[in-house]
Design an enzyme around this catalytic site. Structure first.
Site, PDB file in Angstrom:
ATOM      1  N   LEU A 143       0.948  -1.185  -0.096  1.00  0.00           N
ATOM      2  CA  LEU A 143      -0.009   0.049  -0.054  1.00  0.00           C
ATOM      3  C   LEU A 143       0.928   1.234  -0.134  1.00  0.00           C
ATOM      4  O   LEU A 143       0.859   2.184  -0.878  1.00  0.00           O
ATOM      5  CB  LEU A 143      -0.873   0.068   1.294  1.00  0.00           C
ATOM      6  CG  LEU A 143      -1.737   1.115   1.435  1.00  0.00           C
ATOM      7  CD1 LEU A 143      -2.970   1.323   0.136  1.00  0.00           C
ATOM      8  CD2 LEU A 143      -2.667   1.128   2.712  1.00  0.00           C
ATOM      9  N   THR A 144       1.663   1.431   1.087  1.00  0.00           N
ATOM     10  CA  THR A 144       2.780   2.458   1.099  1.00  0.00           C
ATOM     11  C   THR A 144       3.492   2.660  -0.075  1.00  0.00           C
ATOM     12  O   THR A 144       4.194   1.519  -0.582  1.00  0.00           O
ATOM     13  CB  THR A 144       3.499   2.571   2.421  1.00  0.00           C
ATOM     14  OG1 THR A 144       2.632   2.614   3.332  1.00  0.00           O
ATOM     15  CG2 THR A 144       4.241   3.808   2.334  1.00  0.00           C
ATOM     16  N   PRO A 146       6.626   5.606  -2.023  1.00  0.00           N
ATOM     17  CA  PRO A 146       7.749   6.291  -1.615  1.00  0.00           C
ATOM     18  C   PRO A 146       7.377   7.734  -1.281  1.00  0.00           C
ATOM     19  O   PRO A 146       7.814   8.444  -0.514  1.00  0.00           O
ATOM     20  CB  PRO A 146       8.715   6.270  -2.775  1.00  0.00           C
ATOM     21  CG  PRO A 146       8.432   4.807  -3.565  1.00  0.00           C
ATOM     22  CD  PRO A 146       6.989   4.704  -3.279  1.00  0.00           C
ATOM     23  N   GLY A 149       2.436   7.990   1.906  1.00  0.00           N
ATOM     24  CA  GLY A 149       2.403   7.090   3.228  1.00  0.00           C
ATOM     25  C   GLY A 149       0.900   7.250   3.707  1.00  0.00           C
ATOM     26  O   GLY A 149      -0.009   6.347   3.700  1.00  0.00           O
ATOM     27  N   LEU A 252      -5.775  -2.477   7.393  1.00  0.00           N
ATOM     28  CA  LEU A 252      -5.009  -1.857   8.267  1.00  0.00           C
ATOM     29  C   LEU A 252      -5.660  -1.788   9.748  1.00  0.00           C
ATOM     30  O   LEU A 252      -4.889  -1.830  10.530  1.00  0.00           O
ATOM     31  CB  LEU A 252      -4.721  -0.486   7.932  1.00  0.00           C
ATOM     32  CG  LEU A 252      -3.870  -0.211   6.754  1.00  0.00           C
ATOM     33  CD1 LEU A 252      -3.574   1.155   6.439  1.00  0.00           C
ATOM     34  CD2 LEU A 252      -2.326  -0.653   6.885  1.00  0.00           C
ATOM     35  N   ALA A 255      -4.978  -5.099  11.428  1.00  0.00           N
ATOM     36  CA  ALA A 255      -3.549  -5.139  11.803  1.00  0.00           C
ATOM     37  C   ALA A 255      -3.185  -4.403  12.899  1.00  0.00           C
ATOM     38  O   ALA A 255      -2.468  -4.864  13.722  1.00  0.00           O
ATOM     39  CB  ALA A 255      -2.544  -4.702  10.624  1.00  0.00           C
ATOM     40  N   ARG A 256      -3.900  -2.918  12.888  1.00  0.00           N
ATOM     41  CA  ARG A 256      -3.489  -2.252  14.090  1.00  0.00           C
ATOM     42  C   ARG A 256      -3.911  -2.821  15.300  1.00  0.00           C
ATOM     43  O   ARG A 256      -3.392  -2.381  16.444  1.00  0.00           O
ATOM     44  CB  ARG A 256      -4.347  -0.888  13.899  1.00  0.00           C
ATOM     45  CG  ARG A 256      -3.811  -0.125  12.672  1.00  0.00           C
ATOM     46  CD  ARG A 256      -4.616   1.252  12.268  1.00  0.00           C
ATOM     47  NE  ARG A 256      -3.877   1.938  11.030  1.00  0.00           N
ATOM     48  CZ  ARG A 256      -4.712   2.488  10.391  1.00  0.00           C
ATOM     49  NH1 ARG A 256      -6.013   2.828  10.460  1.00  0.00           N
ATOM     50  NH2 ARG A 256      -4.089   3.436   9.529  1.00  0.00           N
ATOM     51  N   GLN A 292      13.709   5.413  46.389  1.00  0.00           N
ATOM     52  CA  GLN A 292      12.581   5.930  46.090  1.00  0.00           C
ATOM     53  C   GLN A 292      12.244   6.082  44.690  1.00  0.00           C
ATOM     54  O   GLN A 292      11.167   5.967  44.001  1.00  0.00           O
ATOM     55  CB  GLN A 292      12.259   6.913  47.024  1.00  0.00           C
ATOM     56  CG  GLN A 292      11.891   6.679  48.476  1.00  0.00           C
ATOM     57  CD  GLN A 292      11.687   7.736  49.315  1.00  0.00           C
ATOM     58  OE1 GLN A 292      11.528   8.884  48.858  1.00  0.00           O
ATOM     59  NE2 GLN A 292      11.396   7.463  50.718  1.00  0.00           N
ATOM     60  N   GLU A 376       1.478   1.684   9.670  1.00  0.00           N
ATOM     61  CA  GLU A 376      -0.033   1.483   9.924  1.00  0.00           C
ATOM     62  C   GLU A 376      -0.806   2.731  10.579  1.00  0.00           C
ATOM     63  O   GLU A 376      -1.645   2.388  11.471  1.00  0.00           O
ATOM     64  CB  GLU A 376      -0.209   0.186  10.674  1.00  0.00           C
ATOM     65  CG  GLU A 376       0.462  -0.947   9.657  1.00  0.00           C
ATOM     66  CD  GLU A 376       0.145  -2.416  10.079  1.00  0.00           C
ATOM     67  OE1 GLU A 376      -0.902  -2.498  11.117  1.00  0.00           O
ATOM     68  OE2 GLU A 376       0.942  -3.510  10.184  1.00  0.00           O
TER      69      GLU A 376
END
Length: 397
Positions: A143-144, A146, A149, A252, A255-256, A292, A376
């Site tokens: 998909l992406t 150069p 994006g 996407l 996948a995300r 601490q 993504e």
């Protein structure tokens, strides 16, 4: 008055008792993937990362197929048909080993296989999905580009029909996980009908996938460019069930969802390394975990880590119920990846100079997450998705 029930002991590894939310089948999936990663990835991943390679990726893919980790939330065609929560737990365990391994599985199952499963013809499903589920064929997702994006609608890759009905595909895709080892690529392109997806065998004449080198993140992962130079495809190479950006964006989103879980795996690994180090590293005559400021860091890290896992679990239950919206996935990715990076950076400070060494996983996870933060969907894109959902106003353009 009846006696109060005895409370379970506090578990530093599960301070909120989140394992109580899991069914035995969920725990079995988690333990299977955790065991595989401990045996096949953890002993070698620092060396792979240092060398910038993922040797034996095809063997690893077949092993992942044998434990049902590829396309595991899909039904039929040799896929495991696991729940969304079980898939999420697998992503968490894989990314606790390395983001590159989780990326291999995510791209295979949630992008390439998911696209064919949801939008493909029955012939495409039968041809590719059983072999991909077994790890015999590796897939990638183009998909992406150069120059494009975050704005995939402006992609320059084109597919045109010729007089005989075939498609001729031309263009370039960039930052493609699994590209140079894939046997099949799902490539999205502009057509006269709108954006369409194509199932492209990578041995097609005119197709090449040069590997991208000189990465400082996701080094134990195969990343490539895809070059399509008048690749001729049959008429039935197109995914028939979708036209427009709805196709790739739905992939996407799936996948995300895996990243929401996976990022917490990287965070957990870094937190555990910092906790163990704080218990054993002595300065000024006692372990640094007894100071601490170090305890404050560990407490804050634990709070954000387990809040993130709880958020992932909630989203997984919504996905299993068919109620998970893309905006909610953006909510999860935006929060969990940002918090995971912060946990890694804080863990690095506890380890001091040792934190930059590959003897420990912290810096490797931190640099990997810099890629996970922007792939993504960048931080800014997920902020705008939520901003639009909250205000009803589109600020993308």
């Amino acid at each position: 008055m009846a006696a109060s029930p005895k409370l379970p002991a506090f578990d530093p590894a599960d301070p909120l008792g989140l394992d109580d939310l899991l069914e035995p089948e969920d725990l079995a999936v988690r333990d299977t993937v955790r065991g595989w990663a401990a045996d096949r990835v953890l002993p070698h991943v620092a060396e792979w990362y240092e060398k910038g390679e993922l040797p034996g990726i095809r063997e690893l893919a077949r092993e992942l197929g044998s434990i049902g980790a590829l396309g595991m939330s899909l039904e039929g065609y040799g896929c495991a048909g696991a729940s969304a929560v079980q898939y999420g737990l697998a992503c968490l365990e894989l990314e606790a080993a390395d983001s590159g391994i989780r990326s291999l599985v995510s791209v295979q199952g949630s992008l390439a296989m998911y696209a064919i499963h949801r939008f493909g013809s029955e012939e495409q499903k039968q041809q590719w999905l059983p072999r991909m589920a077994a790890g015999e064929v590796i897939g990638c997702f183009g998909l992406t580009e150069p120059d494009h994006g975050s704005d995939p609608a402006a992609m320059r890759t084109r597919a045109k029909r010729d007089a005989g009905g075939d498609w001729v595909l031309g263009g370039r895709k960039m930052w493609i996980t699994n590209g140079s080892v894939a046997g099949v690529a799902v490539v999205w392109a502009q057509t006269e009908e709108g954006i369409r997806g194509f199932v492209v065998p990578t041995d097609s004449p005119g197709f090449s996938a040069p590997e991208i080198k000189h990465k400082w993140s996701l080094r134990a992962s195969v990343t490539s460019e895809l070059v399509m130079d008048d690749v001729r495809l049959p008429a039935d190479a197109v995914l028939p069930e979708v036209t427009g950006l709805r196709g790739p964006l739905s992939c996407l989103s799936h996948a995300r969802y895996g990243i929401v879980w996976g990022s917490m795996g990287a965070a957990r690994s870094s937190f555990e390394a910092a906790l163990e180090y704080a218990r054993s590293r002595e300065q000024f005559g006692r372990p640094i975990g007894g100071f601490q400021l170090t305890q404050a860091k560990l407490a804050d890290m634990a709070v954000e880590l387990h809040k993130g896992i709880l958020l992932a679990h909630h989203l997984g239950r919504r996905m299993d119920a068919g109620r998970l919206r893309p905006e909610q996935v953006s909510f999860g990715k935006l929060n969990n990846v940002r918090e995971a990076i912060d946990i890694c950076r804080t863990a690095r400070t506890i380890l001091g100079a040792n934190g930059i060494s590959l003897e420990y996983p912290v810096m490797r996870h931190a640099t990997n997450l810099e890629s996970v933060l922007t792939y993504e969907g960048t931080v800014e894109m997920h902020q705008l998705v939520l901003g639009k959902a909250l205000t009803g106003l589109d600020a993308f353009r």
